[in-house]
Design a protein around this motif. Structure first.
Motif, mmCIF file in Angstrom:
data_model
loop_
_atom_site.group_PDB
_atom_site.id
_atom_site.type_symbol
_atom_site.label_atom_id
_atom_site.label_comp_id
_atom_site.label_asym_id
_atom_site.label_seq_id
_atom_site.Cartn_x
_atom_site.Cartn_y
_atom_site.Cartn_z
ATOM 1 N N GLN A 305 0.842 -1.202 0.000
ATOM 2 C CA GLN A 305 0.000 0.000 0.000
ATOM 3 C C GLN A 305 0.873 1.246 0.000
ATOM 4 O O GLN A 305 2.064 1.187 0.335
ATOM 5 N N LEU A 310 -0.117 2.987 4.958
ATOM 6 C CA LEU A 310 0.598 2.118 5.896
ATOM 7 C C LEU A 310 0.804 2.801 7.243
ATOM 8 O O LEU A 310 0.658 2.174 8.305
ATOM 9 N N ALA A 312 -1.031 4.817 8.691
ATOM 10 C CA ALA A 312 -2.286 5.024 9.411
ATOM 11 C C ALA A 312 -2.649 3.856 10.315
ATOM 12 O O ALA A 312 -3.591 3.934 11.101
ATOM 13 N N SER A 313 -1.919 2.747 10.216
ATOM 14 C CA SER A 313 -2.203 1.589 11.074
ATOM 15 C C SER A 313 -0.941 1.138 11.802
ATOM 16 O O SER A 313 0.183 1.350 11.331
ATOM 17 N N GLU A 314 -1.147 0.481 12.929
ATOM 18 C CA GLU A 314 -0.016 0.005 13.722
ATOM 19 C C GLU A 314 0.767 -1.065 12.957
ATOM 20 O O GLU A 314 2.001 -1.070 12.943
ATOM 21 N N GLU A 315 0.042 -1.965 12.300
ATOM 22 C CA GLU A 315 0.698 -3.034 11.553
ATOM 23 C C GLU A 315 1.478 -2.466 10.364
ATOM 24 O O GLU A 315 2.607 -2.881 10.073
ATOM 25 N N GLY A 316 0.869 -1.510 9.672
ATOM 26 C CA GLY A 316 1.546 -0.890 8.534
ATOM 27 C C GLY A 316 2.809 -0.154 8.960
ATOM 28 O O GLY A 316 3.853 -0.262 8.300
ATOM 29 N N SER A 317 2.715 0.568 10.064
ATOM 30 C CA SER A 317 3.880 1.288 10.582
ATOM 31 C C SER A 317 4.991 0.322 10.960
ATOM 32 O O SER A 317 6.180 0.600 10.741
#
Length: 354
Positions: A305, A310, A312-317
């Motif tokens: 993404q 990315l 915007a979310s904990e997993e993406g970060s």
């Protein structure tokens, strides 16, 4: 009667010189200049010529917005590929800022574009060259085509911003052509990276040293391009609008292009890259750097993404942070073990103090 002995001594010296490390560094510098760096500059010129033509076509109603955006993204990718190869005239005289203004911490791009189109509605490339670097390059072009507050499909807005769009296209084309001409001129960068000594480099080791310094700085800049929006300097608070090219959602595309270019300098064409300067006794280091690039590319490929999504979310970060860490390992291998193995003193880089 001493001539045969002198001849033998001279031939022996030449034979030893042919095997000297300096000679291998000269061959590597020349190969990288001819087969890696110069072709990348040529692609940049081609992309900017297309950008200038694209602006004219779009503003004349002969191409749609999607086509204009695609041509911009191609020019931006070509510019990203140059980041690890920025030696010579492009690295001098504030020219890189004229191509792209980043980081833009206070939305100077948006504000100065608006001021310029109001003050000089019919701005052209010549007058643009005298304006602030903030509005001369790709960041301003991206603002016009991608900012959510602008609608370039609207005829009134198109008429308002098209003179600047065309001026930027022409300005970038002219700048790129000037740089390439200086590379190819007599005693230009191609010559200076191929024949030693010269005005720029006392010997080939100086040339290899500069290429490695540029490489280290570029990798460090890639870390900054991720670390700033990740919030690594702001106690973990993400700042997605501090990312490069956030308006077009292409931050990670730029990083991918630059990383691939950095690896091309490491590997070279036909294995004539910086890697080739490591001897058999340094095979472990070469393999470690190979593995570092492989890991970084793998983690980048896994980011499916845009960076803003990315973050915007904990997993993406977490995924972006993992990629950052892999990039950090590659950069440290270059600045530490590789520099030491090649006998290169790096000193400060362009990002120190940022």
């Amino acid at each position: 009667m001493f001539r045969p002995k002198l001849l033998f001594t001279s031939l022996a010296a030449l034979a030893l010189g042919a095997c000297a490390p300096q000679d291998q560094q000269a061959q590597t510098a020349a190969a990288l200049a001819k087969d890696v760096i110069l072709p990348t500059y040529s692609r940049w010129v081609d992309a900017d010529r297309q950008l200038a033509a694209s602006a004219l076509a779009f503003c004349a109603g002969k191409a749609d917005l999607d086509k204009a955006r695609a041509d911009f993204l191609a020019a931006q990718k070509a510019w990203a590929e140059l980041q690890p190869l920025m030696v010579g005239p492009l690295a001098e005289g504030n020219r890189a800022w004229q191509v792209q203004f980043w980081p833009d911490k206070k939305n100077l791009v948006g504000r100065q574009v608006e001021q310029l189109v109001k003050a000089q509605p019919q701005v052209d490339a010549a007058s643009l060259a005298k304006a602030s670097v903030v509005v001369q390059g790709l960041s301003a072009y991206e603002y016009i085509l991608f900012d959510s507050n602008l609608d370039m499909a609207d005829s009134a807005q198109k008429a308002r911003y098209c003179p600047l769009l065309q001026a930027i296209g022409e300005r970038q084309k002219g700048l790129a052509e000037e740089i390439l001409a200086r590379w190819n001129s007599k005693d230009g960068m191609l010559d200076q990276l191929s024949n030693f000594p010269n005005q720029r480099y006392a010997d080939s080791h100086e040339a290899i040293s500069e290429l490695l310094r540029v490489q280290v700085t570029a990798l460090d800049t890639l870390k900054k391009k991720l670390g700033t929006p990740l919030g690594r300097q702001t106690k973990g608070l993400p700042q997605p609008m501090q990312a490069e090219s956030w308006r077009s959602d292409t931050s990670l595309d730029n990083v991918a292009a630059a990383l691939a270019s950095a690896e091309s300098l490491w590997l070279g064409a036909d294995k004539h890259g910086i890697r080739s300067l490591l001897g058999d006794d340094q095979k472990a280091l070469a393999e470690k750097i190979d593995a570092g690039y492989l890991e970084a590319r793998g983690k980048l490929d896994a980011l499916k993404q845009p960076l803003g999504v990315l973050l915007a979310s904990e997993e993406g970060s977490k995924q972006v942070n993992d990629f950052y860490d892999s990039l950090d390992r590659v950069q440290r291998l270059h600045s530490g073990e590789l520099a030491k193995a090649l006998g290169v003193q790096l000193g400060f880089n362009a990002n120190d103090g940022d």
